[in-house]
Scaffold this motif. Structure first.
Motif, PDB file in Angstrom:
ATOM      1  N   PRO A 110      45.849   1.192 -21.562  1.00 12.90           N
ATOM      2  CA  PRO A 110      45.017   0.259 -22.321  1.00 12.90           C
ATOM      3  C   PRO A 110      45.411   0.114 -23.785  1.00 12.90           C
ATOM      4  O   PRO A 110      45.302  -0.968 -24.350  1.00 12.90           O
ATOM      5  N   SER A 111      45.846   1.204 -24.410  1.00  8.30           N
ATOM      6  CA  SER A 111      46.227   1.095 -25.817  1.00  8.30           C
ATOM      7  C   SER A 111      47.647   0.570 -25.923  1.00  8.30           C
ATOM      8  O   SER A 111      48.464   0.722 -25.014  1.00  8.30           O
ATOM      9  N   ILE A 112      47.940  -0.066 -27.044  1.00  7.58           N
ATOM     10  CA  ILE A 112      49.257  -0.639 -27.289  1.00  7.58           C
ATOM     11  C   ILE A 112      49.830   0.021 -28.530  1.00  7.58           C
ATOM     12  O   ILE A 112      49.222  -0.029 -29.603  1.00  7.58           O
ATOM     13  N   ALA A 113      50.974   0.673 -28.363  1.00  9.31           N
ATOM     14  CA  ALA A 113      51.637   1.335 -29.484  1.00  9.31           C
ATOM     15  C   ALA A 113      53.098   0.924 -29.506  1.00  9.31           C
ATOM     16  O   ALA A 113      53.791   1.023 -28.494  1.00  9.31           O
ATOM     17  N   VAL A 114      53.541   0.444 -30.648  1.00  6.79           N
ATOM     18  CA  VAL A 114      54.945   0.074 -30.835  1.00  6.79           C
ATOM     19  C   VAL A 114      55.467   0.949 -31.979  1.00  6.79           C
ATOM     20  O   VAL A 114      55.136   0.710 -33.136  1.00  6.79           O
ATOM     21  N   PRO A 115      56.265   1.992 -31.637  1.00  7.05           N
ATOM     22  CA  PRO A 115      56.696   2.940 -32.653  1.00  7.05           C
ATOM     23  C   PRO A 115      57.648   2.365 -33.693  1.00  7.05           C
ATOM     24  O   PRO A 115      57.791   2.923 -34.769  1.00  7.05           O
TER      25      PRO A 115
END
Length: 147
Positions: free
Chosen positions: A50-55
């Motif tokens: 569900p969460s969106i993380a773009v490092p």
């Protein structure tokens, strides 16, 4: 409890996550009952979380695919996005119509950096919210603007 929508994740999704983290066949075998071959070009972005993380958005544009399952009554969910500073977020389609319980819908989330500055090395935050007027399904967004 009536969440409306859920992001299903399968054991295969977890194995793909380990592949994307660089686990080799021997290490993955510790978590799998049978041999598992990692998909080609698998990335952490492919995990149906569900969460969106773009490092790092150094490519200036990242597109993620997510799938939700309706666990509530039939209805139409519309998306609302609180844009992270310096990032344009688009979701397609912007509405998901569910006619039955258990129905799945897939959507694309595209994050585009609005600018490039190699001196920036920090995260910016936002959120994506699906709602049918009764349920609120929130997904946090975190994007590192580093180059």
């Amino acid at each position: 409890m009536d969440p409306g929508l859920v992001y299903d994740i399968t054991p295969e999704d977890y194995l793909n996550f380990l592949c994307a983290r660089g686990y080799n066949d021997t290490r993955i075998r510790l978590f799998s009952e049978k041999p598992y071959e990692c998909p080609v070009n698998n990335t952490l972005n492919d995990c149906n979380y569900p969460s969106i993380a773009v490092p790092s958005i150094h490519a200036r544009k990242v597109t993620l695919t997510r799938t939700v399952t309706n666990v509530g009554s039939p209805g139409t969910y519309k998306v609302r996005v609180k844009q992270p500073a310096g990032v344009l977020v688009t979701v397609k389609p912007s509405a998901l119509e569910f006619k039955s319980i258990g129905e799945k819908k897939t959507f694309l989330v595209t994050l585009t950096s609005k600018f490039f500055d190699s001196r920036i090395n920090d995260y910016t935050y936002g959120e994506m919210v699906w709602s049918d007027g009764k349920h609120i399904v929130r997904s946090p967004i975190a994007v590192n603007l580093s180059s």
